[in-house]
Enzyme design. Structure first.
Site, PDB file in Angstrom:
ATOM      1  CG  HIS A 167      -0.203   0.465   2.477  1.00  0.00           C
ATOM      2  ND1 HIS A 167      -0.360  -0.255   3.348  1.00  0.00           N
ATOM      3  CD2 HIS A 167      -0.022   1.266   3.028  1.00  0.00           C
ATOM      4  CE1 HIS A 167       0.145   0.073   4.635  1.00  0.00           C
ATOM      5  NE2 HIS A 167       0.275   1.204   3.986  1.00  0.00           N
ATOM      6  CG  ASP A 176       0.459  -4.202   2.915  1.00  0.00           C
ATOM      7  OD1 ASP A 176       0.536  -3.621   1.949  1.00  0.00           O
ATOM      8  OD2 ASP A 176      -0.148  -3.405   4.269  1.00  0.00           O
ATOM      9  CB  SER A 219       2.989   2.013   6.265  1.00  0.00           C
ATOM     10  OG  SER A 219       1.613   1.487   6.823  1.00  0.00           O
TER      11      SER A 219
HETATM   12  N1  ARG Z   1      -1.688   2.495   7.314  1.00  0.00           N
HETATM   13  C1  ARG Z   1      -0.284   2.948   8.408  1.00  0.00           C
HETATM   14  C2  ARG Z   1       0.476   3.747   7.586  1.00  0.00           C
HETATM   15  O1  ARG Z   1       0.830   3.740   5.977  1.00  0.00           O
HETATM   16  C3  ARG Z   1       0.771   2.118   9.383  1.00  0.00           C
HETATM   17  C4  ARG Z   1      -0.344   2.088  10.056  1.00  0.00           C
HETATM   18  C5  ARG Z   1       0.467   0.852  11.004  1.00  0.00           C
HETATM   19  N2  ARG Z   1      -0.995   0.678  12.277  1.00  0.00           N
HETATM   20  C6  ARG Z   1      -0.624   0.641  13.375  1.00  0.00           C
HETATM   21  N3  ARG Z   1      -1.884   0.457  14.796  1.00  0.00           N
HETATM   22  N4  ARG Z   1       0.191  -0.529  13.920  1.00  0.00           N
HETATM   23  O2  ARG Z   1       1.677   3.971   7.497  1.00  0.00           O
END
Ligand code: ARG
Length: 283
Positions: free
Chosen positions: A93, A140, A228
């Protein structure tokens, strides 16, 4: 629009385009784009970690826009781990919405404002073919091939699905004050078994490709938006760090009952080996 909301908007746009419907992880990012809402004790956001020392995670790199009028700190939008001197493992992503010539790999320091940071061009991106199959964030992960080798210490992959009891996660994502730090942070996160994680997240959880970590009962330690793609590391039988997970998603950050969810590296090492071998013969 400040730097943070701009970055979140871009990631959000990418996710929204990829997913159609709103995703849990991205509604969390949206919530924290407003400092009035985030940053307080109710949402302790790398959340309650510490600054990484120079050299502590020599495989940790940042993904950022290839925008030379902005600084690496301003450009950063995800993390990644060098698995060879020329290939970075990150989250699907993080890269499935951007062209290879629109982003760069930033390496050379834990401090994105350091003069030692170098930006390296991306030559090729391979997004997992089964990304989003069978659930939104399943599989992912993606590999990014660089135009040239960089000065990193690649990390070995965890090839064993037997989980360790605890991990470390590192990155430049939101901290407990709702800010993006210039120096990477890290925190220790306990393993959370598939059973309780699946009960927390229901149908969104794919035990085959995901691994959960966090303090299930109390919350308080976690990765967060901007982390992420970055590394979740374990120690192998000799105490050497190995890459067990890739920061992927969660319900908000560091909430009790909702651990962080990571792509489970051991479930796709064979595919990674095959892609690396392919790129090796091409080079
Ligand atoms: N989707 C988030 C990003 O794009 C990361 C989220 C991780 N969340 C968590 N509660 N560990 O950076």
């Amino acid at each position: 629009m400040d730097r943070n909301s701009k970055r979140l908007a871009r990631i959000g746009a990418g996710l929204a385009a990829a997913l159609g419907a709103s995703a849990i992880a991205w509604s969390a990012a949206g919530a924290h784009a407003d400092p009035a809402d985030g940053g307080q004790a109710a949402h302790p956001f790398i959340i309650n970690g510490q600054q990484a020392a120079e050299g502590q995670y020599p495989w940790l790199v940042a993904l950022g826009y290839a925008n030379e009028t902005a600084t690496p700190y301003e450009n950063q939008f995800c993390g990644g781990s060098a698995v060879t001197e020329q290939v970075v493992l990150t989250a699907a992503h993080c890269v499935d919405w951007i062209e290879p010539d629109e982003f760069a790999i930033y390496s050379g320091s834990v401090d994105l404002e350091s003069g030692d940071i170098a930006a390296t061009e991306v030559a090729d991106v391979h997004v997992a073919e089964d990304y989003q199959d069978p659930t939104t964030f399943a599989n992912d992960w993606a590999l990014v091939r660089l135009a040239e080798p960089i000065d990193v210490e690649p990390i070995g992959l965890d090839r064993d699905t037997a989980e360790s009891e605890s991990f470390e996660v590192a990155g430049w994502g939101l901290d407990e004050n709702g800010r993006y730090p210039t120096v990477a942070h890290w925190v220790e996160v306990p393993y959370v078994a598939d059973g309780p994680c699946g009960r927390a997240y229901g149908g969104g959880f794919d035990a085959d490709s995901m691994l959960c970590a966090g303090d299930l009962d109390n919350g308080g330690v976690d990765s967060c938006s901007g982390d992420s793609g970055g590394p979740l590391t374990a120690a192998d039988e000799n105490g050497e760090p190995i890459l067990a997970g890739v920061v992927s998603w969660g319900n908000d950050c560091a909430l009790a009952g909702y651990p962080g969810v990571y792509s489970e590296v051991a479930s796709f090492t064979d595919t990674i080996d095959a892609i690396l071998a392919d790129w090796e013969t091409e080079a």
